[in-house]
Design an enzyme around this catalytic site. Structure first.
Site, short mmCIF file in Angstrom:
data_model
loop_
_atom_site.label_atom_id
_atom_site.label_comp_id
_atom_site.label_asym_id
_atom_site.label_seq_id
_atom_site.Cartn_x
_atom_site.Cartn_y
_atom_site.Cartn_z
N CYS A 154 0.89 -1.28 -0.01
CA CYS A 154 -0.04 0.01 0.07
C CYS A 154 0.93 1.07 0.01
O CYS A 154 0.39 2.57 -0.21
CB CYS A 154 -0.81 0.03 1.23
SG CYS A 154 -2.17 -1.32 0.87
N HIS A 163 -3.42 7.05 2.49
CA HIS A 163 -3.85 5.86 1.95
C HIS A 163 -5.22 5.34 2.38
O HIS A 163 -5.66 5.64 3.55
CB HIS A 163 -2.95 4.76 2.18
CG HIS A 163 -3.33 3.49 1.85
ND1 HIS A 163 -3.48 2.93 0.59
CD2 HIS A 163 -3.41 2.26 2.66
CE1 HIS A 163 -3.89 1.77 0.73
NE2 HIS A 163 -3.88 1.17 1.72
N ASN A 218 -9.96 -0.34 -0.89
CA ASN A 218 -8.57 -0.33 -0.75
C ASN A 218 -7.85 -0.88 -2.06
O ASN A 218 -8.08 -2.14 -2.24
CB ASN A 218 -8.05 -1.08 0.36
CG ASN A 218 -6.59 -1.18 0.79
OD1 ASN A 218 -5.86 -0.49 -0.40
ND2 ASN A 218 -6.01 -1.53 1.57
N1 COA Z 1 -18.77 -8.87 8.45
C1 COA Z 1 -19.32 -9.05 9.55
N2 COA Z 1 -18.60 -9.18 10.71
C2 COA Z 1 -17.19 -9.44 10.56
C3 COA Z 1 -16.56 -9.30 9.19
C4 COA Z 1 -17.55 -8.75 8.23
N3 COA Z 1 -16.83 -8.78 6.83
N4 COA Z 1 -15.20 -9.22 9.25
C5 COA Z 1 -15.21 -9.47 10.62
N5 COA Z 1 -16.37 -9.60 11.20
C6 COA Z 1 -16.50 -9.75 12.62
C7 COA Z 1 -15.27 -10.51 13.50
O1 COA Z 1 -15.26 -12.18 12.94
C8 COA Z 1 -15.39 -10.33 14.78
O2 COA Z 1 -16.37 -11.16 15.38
P1 COA Z 1 -15.92 -11.53 16.96
O3 COA Z 1 -15.98 -10.33 17.65
O4 COA Z 1 -17.48 -12.54 17.00
O5 COA Z 1 -14.72 -12.36 16.81
C9 COA Z 1 -15.88 -8.99 14.62
O6 COA Z 1 -16.37 -8.52 13.53
C10 COA Z 1 -14.85 -7.77 14.98
O7 COA Z 1 -13.81 -8.07 14.01
P2 COA Z 1 -12.27 -7.15 14.10
O8 COA Z 1 -11.75 -8.07 13.18
O9 COA Z 1 -12.01 -7.04 15.57
O10 COA Z 1 -12.99 -5.94 13.44
P3 COA Z 1 -12.27 -4.70 13.40
O11 COA Z 1 -12.87 -3.40 13.99
O12 COA Z 1 -10.73 -4.56 13.77
O13 COA Z 1 -12.25 -4.20 11.68
C11 COA Z 1 -10.74 -4.49 9.89
C12 COA Z 1 -11.74 -5.00 10.97
C13 COA Z 1 -10.24 -5.32 8.80
C14 COA Z 1 -11.93 -3.58 8.93
C15 COA Z 1 -10.05 -3.55 10.49
O14 COA Z 1 -9.11 -4.26 11.50
C16 COA Z 1 -8.78 -2.97 9.72
O15 COA Z 1 -9.06 -2.03 8.81
N6 COA Z 1 -7.59 -3.27 9.86
C17 COA Z 1 -6.42 -2.61 9.13
C18 COA Z 1 -6.48 -2.56 7.79
C19 COA Z 1 -5.11 -2.02 6.92
O16 COA Z 1 -4.82 -0.84 7.39
N7 COA Z 1 -4.38 -2.31 6.18
C20 COA Z 1 -2.96 -1.96 5.82
C21 COA Z 1 -3.17 -1.51 4.56
S1 COA Z 1 -3.72 -2.99 3.52
#
Ligand code: COA
Length: 334
Positions: A113, A254, A284
């Site tokens: 990224c 980004h 993204n």
């Molecule tokens: N739909 C519904 N529920 C979902 C889901 C989806 N698409 N994806 C995950 N969940 C659930 C998980 O299973 C979890 O359930 P649980 O609490 O029962 O285990 C819950 O939602 C929370 O998941 P979590 O991973 O803690 O969510 P989050 O708030 O961290 O959001 C991302 C997930 C991926 C959106 C976030 O962590 C993120 O953006 N990370 C960084 C991405 C990034 O910057 N990458 C670098 C550049 S590529």
């Protein structure tokens, strides 16, 4: 007088096909409300037929037209991507052939990224050295080619797209790419990766069965370091260039997650009205997000000559960084 590199043409391309949150509801256990509130994304574009070079090609064609130059005038092509058409030859070489830039040397750069920022810095320094006069810097990714549409943790996040700029020597050294700071931390390899297909796990039945040819991300871990990394490096650049939140006109972060963007802007003290955000429409697009934003804003006549712009990114590796630009390009003519 020292030479600075400046952006003299800019364009982008996204494929027509839209994959909406409600489309994804049919593929994985997710819902529009969750995706929007956790990521800010409503839809993303998908290239159904073709490869990353097909995303880059129209953007680069537009640049040649915009600048009214022959492809033969291009000295260098750098394509930042994690989804090359194939391992080799480079996507930059494929693109060179497609546009007929016979006098250019071409290579790919992989910084995920942060790829566009890394490539922008490398390209700028080629101009600053005086060795190159016209450098094409492209960020392009067909993320749909490495996503598992059964994994709700990743498939909702990414989309396909490309953005490109032409760099040339600036007529005025107070304009253009003025400063940068880039970082890497290889310990990030445990949190965001694609393990299959490389020399570590060459493609076999087993690697495919184990789904190693898809992106894996530990979202929570990446989220925390992304906020800190992007905010800190942007603040570092502000301090060493005596920039305050008042004299920054645009922050171009980004586009990985709206919550990361908001947290970064808040830590920098930048008002949301000065932050370029298009994640809701494209998700993204990895190396493409930053030039895609810049290009859309420039085409909409929202960027004015002389404005101070901070570009900031975080991605797999880990890689992160920021670039300070003073915009020199007049608004589009049509
Ligand atoms: N739909 C519904 N529920 C979902 C889901 C989806 N698409 N994806 C995950 N969940 C659930 C998980 O299973 C979890 O359930 P649980 O609490 O029962 O285990 C819950 O939602 C929370 O998941 P979590 O991973 O803690 O969510 P989050 O708030 O961290 O959001 C991302 C997930 C991926 C959106 C976030 O962590 C993120 O953006 N990370 C960084 C991405 C990034 O910057 N990458 C670098 C550049 S590529």
């Amino acid at each position: 007088m020292s030479i600075k590199a400046t952006i003299t043409a800019i364009s982008h391309y996204v494929p027509e096909d839209i994959l909406s949150n409600s489309d994804l509801e049919k593929l994985v256990d997710t819902n529009d409300e969750w995706i929007k509130s956790r990521t800010g994304i409503s839809e993303r574009r998908i290239l159904k037929k073709g490869a990353t070079s097909d995303l880059a090609f129209p953007a680069v064609q537009n640049i040649l037209k915009q600048r009214n130059i022959s492809p033969l005038e291009i000295d260098t092509i750098i394509v930042a991507t994690v989804t090359p058409d194939m391992f080799f030859p480079s996507t930059a070489c494929i693109l060179q052939e497609k546009i007929g830039a016979k006098n250019a040397f071409a290579f790919d750069l992989n910084a995920a990224c942060s790829g566009f920022l890394y490539a922008l810095v490398v390209g700028s320094q080629m101009i600053e050295s005086g060795s190159q006069k016209k450098v094409l810097v492209v960020g392009a990714d067909k993320m749909s080619s490495i996503l598992n549409y059964k994994d709700r943790n990743t498939c909702i996040l990414f989309g396909d797209g490309a953005g490109a700029v032409l760099l040339e020597p600036s007529e005025d050294e107070t304009f253009g790419v003025l400063d940068n700071r880039l970082y890497s931390d290889g310990s990030g390899k445990d949190f965001l990766y694609m393990k299959g297909g490389g020399s570590l796990n060459p493609a076999t039945h087993e690697t495919v069965d184990q789904q190693l040819h898809y992106i894996f991300q530990d979202g929570k871990s990446v989220f925390k370091v992304a906020v800190i990394g992007m905010a800190d490096v942007s603040a570092e650049l502000m301090t060493r260039n005596n920039l305050t939140s008042e004299n920054i006109d645009w922050l171009v972060p980004h586009q990985a997650n709206l919550r990361i963007i908001d947290a970064c802007a808040e830590r920098m003290g930048i008002d949301k009205s000065k932050v370029m955000i298009n994640i809701e429409r494209y998700g993204n697009t990895t190396a493409a997000t930053i030039p895609l934003c810049l290009s859309e804003w420039w085409h909409a006549r929202k960027i004015i000559k002389g404005q101070n712009i901070i570009l900031s990114s975080f991605g797999a590796g880990y890689t992160w960084g920021a670039v300070y630009l003073r915009w020199s390009l007049d608004p589009p003519t049509n």
